[in-house]
Each structure stands twice: as C-alpha cells, then as structure tokens.
Design an enzyme around this catalytic site. Sequence first.
Site, mmCIF file in Angstrom:
data_model
loop_
_atom_site.group_PDB
_atom_site.id
_atom_site.type_symbol
_atom_site.label_atom_id
_atom_site.label_comp_id
_atom_site.label_asym_id
_atom_site.label_seq_id
_atom_site.Cartn_x
_atom_site.Cartn_y
_atom_site.Cartn_z
ATOM 1 N N ARG A 125 0.789 -1.192 0.010
ATOM 2 C CA ARG A 125 -0.002 -0.143 -0.001
ATOM 3 C C ARG A 125 0.968 1.293 0.036
ATOM 4 O O ARG A 125 2.037 1.362 0.579
ATOM 5 C CB ARG A 125 -0.814 0.050 1.244
ATOM 6 C CG ARG A 125 -0.189 -0.123 2.639
ATOM 7 C CD ARG A 125 0.177 1.636 3.041
ATOM 8 N NE ARG A 125 0.340 1.685 4.616
ATOM 9 C CZ ARG A 125 1.387 2.569 4.865
ATOM 10 N NH1 ARG A 125 1.930 3.260 4.083
ATOM 11 N NH2 ARG A 125 1.520 2.477 6.260
ATOM 12 N N CYS A 184 1.481 10.821 9.407
ATOM 13 C CA CYS A 184 2.739 10.191 10.448
ATOM 14 C C CYS A 184 3.878 10.504 9.647
ATOM 15 O O CYS A 184 4.013 9.870 8.503
ATOM 16 C CB CYS A 184 2.384 8.993 10.812
ATOM 17 S SG CYS A 184 3.715 8.118 11.957
ATOM 18 N N GLU A 211 -6.273 7.633 8.076
ATOM 19 C CA GLU A 211 -5.028 8.170 8.660
ATOM 20 C C GLU A 211 -4.350 9.259 7.711
ATOM 21 O O GLU A 211 -4.294 10.367 7.742
ATOM 22 C CB GLU A 211 -3.908 7.022 8.859
ATOM 23 C CG GLU A 211 -2.673 7.792 9.447
ATOM 24 C CD GLU A 211 -1.611 6.900 10.055
ATOM 25 O OE1 GLU A 211 -0.488 7.065 10.007
ATOM 26 O OE2 GLU A 211 -1.930 5.875 10.426
ATOM 27 N N ARG A 260 -5.295 5.666 0.996
ATOM 28 C CA ARG A 260 -4.520 4.350 1.253
ATOM 29 C C ARG A 260 -4.970 3.548 0.078
ATOM 30 O O ARG A 260 -5.854 2.880 -0.184
ATOM 31 C CB ARG A 260 -4.688 3.635 2.461
ATOM 32 C CG ARG A 260 -4.109 4.185 3.800
ATOM 33 C CD ARG A 260 -2.713 4.196 3.643
ATOM 34 N NE ARG A 260 -2.045 5.272 4.699
ATOM 35 C CZ ARG A 260 -1.622 4.530 6.164
ATOM 36 N NH1 ARG A 260 -1.991 3.421 6.386
ATOM 37 N NH2 ARG A 260 -1.135 5.442 6.797
ATOM 38 N N ARG A 296 4.911 -7.311 13.019
ATOM 39 C CA ARG A 296 3.655 -7.190 13.614
ATOM 40 C C ARG A 296 3.066 -8.485 13.746
ATOM 41 O O ARG A 296 3.310 -9.332 12.882
ATOM 42 C CB ARG A 296 2.857 -5.987 12.862
ATOM 43 C CG ARG A 296 3.576 -4.610 12.575
ATOM 44 C CD ARG A 296 2.684 -3.772 11.986
ATOM 45 N NE ARG A 296 3.007 -2.470 11.709
ATOM 46 C CZ ARG A 296 2.469 -1.448 10.959
ATOM 47 N NH1 ARG A 296 1.294 -1.774 10.638
ATOM 48 N NH2 ARG A 296 2.902 -0.236 10.998
ATOM 49 N N ARG A 355 4.112 0.805 2.220
ATOM 50 C CA ARG A 355 4.400 -0.374 3.135
ATOM 51 C C ARG A 355 4.038 -1.718 2.508
ATOM 52 O O ARG A 355 3.076 -1.902 2.194
ATOM 53 C CB ARG A 355 3.548 -0.097 4.500
ATOM 54 C CG ARG A 355 3.856 -1.233 5.402
ATOM 55 C CD ARG A 355 3.044 -1.303 6.679
ATOM 56 N NE ARG A 355 3.515 -2.003 7.792
ATOM 57 C CZ ARG A 355 2.921 -3.221 7.790
ATOM 58 N NH1 ARG A 355 1.831 -3.633 7.072
ATOM 59 N NH2 ARG A 355 3.065 -4.156 8.561
ATOM 60 N N THR A 398 6.402 8.691 9.853
ATOM 61 C CA THR A 398 6.941 7.400 9.583
ATOM 62 C C THR A 398 6.670 6.964 8.087
ATOM 63 O O THR A 398 7.281 5.862 7.472
ATOM 64 C CB THR A 398 6.736 6.244 10.478
ATOM 65 O OG1 THR A 398 5.148 6.011 10.089
ATOM 66 C CG2 THR A 398 6.867 6.733 11.942
ATOM 67 N N GLU A 402 -0.361 -2.877 13.710
ATOM 68 C CA GLU A 402 0.320 -2.334 14.497
ATOM 69 C C GLU A 402 -0.339 -2.550 16.002
ATOM 70 O O GLU A 402 -1.478 -2.468 16.235
ATOM 71 C CB GLU A 402 0.425 -0.810 14.261
ATOM 72 C CG GLU A 402 1.794 -0.323 15.021
ATOM 73 C CD GLU A 402 2.052 0.896 14.348
ATOM 74 O OE1 GLU A 402 3.047 1.728 15.049
ATOM 75 O OE2 GLU A 402 1.127 1.788 13.680
#
Length: 346
Positions: free
Chosen positions: A113, A258, A212, A216, A296, A267, A260, A301
């Site tokens: 993603r 975020c 988020e 996505r 994970r 990811r 990260t 997460e």
Amino acid sequence: MEEKGFPAFGTGCASLLSRHLTRRVWEELKDLETGSGYTAADLIRSGVEQQESSVGVYAGDAESYDLFSPLLTPVVREYHGNAGPHPAPDYSLAHLPELSVSAARKIISTRVRVGRNLAGFPLGPAISPGQRREVEERIKAALTRLPEHLQGTYHPLPEMDPALRDDLIERHLLFKNEDRFLLSAGLMRDWPEARGLFLSHDEAFSVWVNEEDQLRIISLQKGGDVTEVFKRLADGVAALSSHLDFLTHPRLGSLTSCPTNLGTAMRASVHMKLKGLAEDEEALHKTANALGLQVRGIHGEHSEGRGGIYDISNRMRLGVTEAAALGHLIDGIARLALLDDEASAS
C-alpha cells in the site's frame, strides 16, 4: 502538561517525541501556528496522551514539516536514518530479486500500500468536515476513471450495512476507528462521515478514503507473488495520479500525517509462517530490525503474532525508491525464511 506548558513524559516513555522535544525546542515552537490553525500542541497531542507511542507526532498540513522542523526533522532523521532528499518514484520491475522457494512456501498473503494526500488541503488531523467531504468527492470522481482491471465499487461508511462492514474488517479489507493513537491525533473526528472504501470487483485492489491519510491505495492477494501485487499497485497509483494532484515536498517526497510514512509512503508486507523463529519473539524482532524490516501481529500495529504467523514489512520509506524498498523486503524475508528453516530443524 506542566504549568508552563512543557509536556510531562513518564519514566517509561521512549517515544521519538520525548527524546527530541527539549525545553529549548518547545519554547521555540509553542506559540507557532500553521495557516490551517495547527499548533505545536496539536502536533504532539497523540504522543503526550498515548505515551506508549514509538513516534508520537502527527503533522496537520504540509506547512507543519517546515514550521515545526526543529522537532520534526530530528524525528524524521532518527526514524528513517535520513531526512531526505527523496528520489523520484520508481515502480520498475526489472531489477527485483527473485523470491526464494522457502520464503514463497511460508507466505500466506501479500499486501502493498501507499499513502497519499491531496495538494491544497490540510492533512487529516487539521482538516475541516467540509474539506474532508470535498476530498472524498474528488477521490470518488477519480475512482470512476480507473482502468478496467481495477474497476469496482465505492462503499461510503455511513451507508454501509453493518454485516458487510464486519465482514470486510474481519478480512482486513476495511479500517476501523478504534486506534487510540489516531483518536488522540484527531484523525477520527466526525466519524464515519466522508469516509469510505473502494473495492475492485476481484477484491485485489482497494482504496481507503479519509482514514489516517486521505488515500490508502492497496494491492493484495493470497500467496507470495510479490511482483504481481506490486505491479497492480503501480497501475493504481499511476491511474489516480493522472486525475488527482497529490501532496509532495521537494525534500521529503509524499507527505503524510505520520512522519514514518514520508517518502514513498509505501508499506509492502507479507503474512508469513515463522513457527521456528516464533519460539523466541524477542530474537525475531531483533533479527528483523537488523534486516531493516518490521514485525507485527497479523491484526496490524500493536498486535501480537498468533500461531507463528507474523506481518513482515519494509521499514525503509524515505530516501529510497519504491522498487528498491520492495527489493530489500524480498531479500529480507528470504533471510528470515532460511533462519526459520534452521530454527525448525534444530
């Protein structure tokens, strides 16, 4: 917060926020505000309220990364190992390594993603209800113009049948509003308004809208054909990019709420059986970390592995291309598969 506003962190707090937010930095940032009305207190709220956070900051808009750079740049540098510059996108397949036979046997499913946000709008923590609705409408229009092999149906969350919603969540195709870190960051405000799921007819391609990040974009399927999953994702990103203007930064690549996820915002992950390595989870995490991978549980997460099955993903996002990050993941999971074979045989 203490009397002068400097946040208090517990002795067990090990977040990047707690390490890099000094009193000097706080004094420099505490009265600043972006054009979206996003403040330093907003930036750090999730990490102050949820001190188990590993990072602890969420940006509210593109300006956040420059205005609050005395805090965000050290956080970005420590997490990614660099703070840019980020290279041009590269979804090429030509130089990807082959997946080992052992790794292929252990992989249950593959998912890749990317996160994207629209230029001209705040990020999720600072967006208004009206802006969120406009973002949804623009994304819905772009989704109607996908190529034939990616076409599907958009499901608005407020109108979704509860039985369908529960089924999609159970199959990891839909997001929830139960993440306390996102709740503290303000990312779940006005739930479930202007949120939705686009799902292709074969369920191999999907887009989460206004979770988020505003998009996505997801490609997934059973088994370990990483290349096929990656190519489908690339097709989707290219198609949507031709109809939507995505938010980018000259140094940080794709911008996300975020830090990260900066850079590729990609990811790539596999659900993988590692029953031998599961005997010592602490050692598994250390080994994966040394390989530049994250481990994970299969429920995302902050979840734990079950039955020796783990979610293994790339950690590298900023300063690398999409193809390079995927190649790194393929090499890493091949190494984990070999170590798992050795652990199972001993």
